[in-house]
Design a protein around this motif. Structure first.
Motif, mmCIF file in Angstrom:
data_model
loop_
_atom_site.group_PDB
_atom_site.id
_atom_site.type_symbol
_atom_site.label_atom_id
_atom_site.label_comp_id
_atom_site.label_asym_id
_atom_site.label_seq_id
_atom_site.Cartn_x
_atom_site.Cartn_y
_atom_site.Cartn_z
ATOM 1 N N UNK A 1 0.118 16.830 -8.342
ATOM 2 C CA UNK A 1 -0.006 17.392 -10.196
ATOM 3 C C UNK A 1 -1.136 18.450 -9.700
ATOM 4 N N UNK A 2 -2.295 17.710 -9.305
ATOM 5 C CA UNK A 2 -3.831 18.385 -9.368
ATOM 6 C C UNK A 2 -4.190 19.851 -9.048
ATOM 7 N N UNK A 3 -2.765 20.052 -8.159
ATOM 8 C CA UNK A 3 -2.645 21.430 -6.965
ATOM 9 C C UNK A 3 -1.970 22.373 -7.594
ATOM 10 N N UNK B 1 1.612 7.035 -4.785
ATOM 11 C CA UNK B 1 1.227 7.348 -6.593
ATOM 12 C C UNK B 1 0.233 8.308 -6.191
ATOM 13 N N UNK B 2 -0.691 8.186 -5.169
ATOM 14 C CA UNK B 2 -1.285 9.212 -5.314
ATOM 15 C C UNK B 2 -1.340 10.010 -4.557
ATOM 16 N N UNK C 1 1.034 -1.644 -0.113
ATOM 17 C CA UNK C 1 0.346 -0.307 0.057
ATOM 18 C C UNK C 1 0.793 1.137 -0.166
ATOM 19 N N UNK C 2 2.413 1.033 0.085
ATOM 20 C CA UNK C 2 3.346 2.437 0.690
ATOM 21 C C UNK C 2 3.306 2.789 -1.098
#
Length: 134
Positions: free
Chosen positions: A46-48, A39-40, A33-34
């Motif tokens: 990038x969205x910011x 990745x999240x 999950x790391x």
């Protein structure tokens, strides 16, 4: 005979341990999950930078400070009517309401607005604070 067997066994185990270790190699065990969390996080960064608001250190011009809340909101409405494209922010620090305007990256940009506002406001100050970059 029993001691010789025990010592022989211990020596064999020590040699086996030394042979099992390789110099310069590290085995990293991590939760899968790391990678998904990393990745999240990159996706959010990038969205910011491409559309959402980003905060950073910058400057605002304070055009009002006073005890009366209604006067602060009235001054905000007057400013918004004159300068529709500039954000306004009211804050309260006991006992004063403060109206600050703009989201300027440089002090020079804030000073340009302050010079333009001299005809409407007599007491203005430039403050360094976190601004919203759009």
């Amino acid at each position: 005979m029993h001691w010789k067997s025990l010592i022989g066994f211990i020596l064999i185990m020590c040699v086996h341990q030394l042979a099992a270790q390789e110099k310069g190699k590290v085995l990293v065990t991590k939760d899968p999950q790391i990678d998904s969390l990393i990745a999240r996080r990159l996706e959010l960064n990038r969205a910011g930078l491409t559309g959402n608001n980003v905060t950073l250190s910058g400057f605002r011009v304070q055009i009002f400070s006073g005890l009366d809340r209604q006067v602060a909101y009235s001054e905000q409405a007057k400013f918004k009517a004159r300068y529709t494209g500039i954000n306004t922010y009211i804050s309260y620090t006991q006992p004063n309401y403060k109206l600050r305007v703009g989201d300027f990256r440089t002090r020079l940009e804030a000073e340009k607005l302050m010079n333009e506002l001299k005809k409407y406001y007599t007491s203005m100050f430039i403050f360094s604070e976190m601004i919203i970059l759009k």
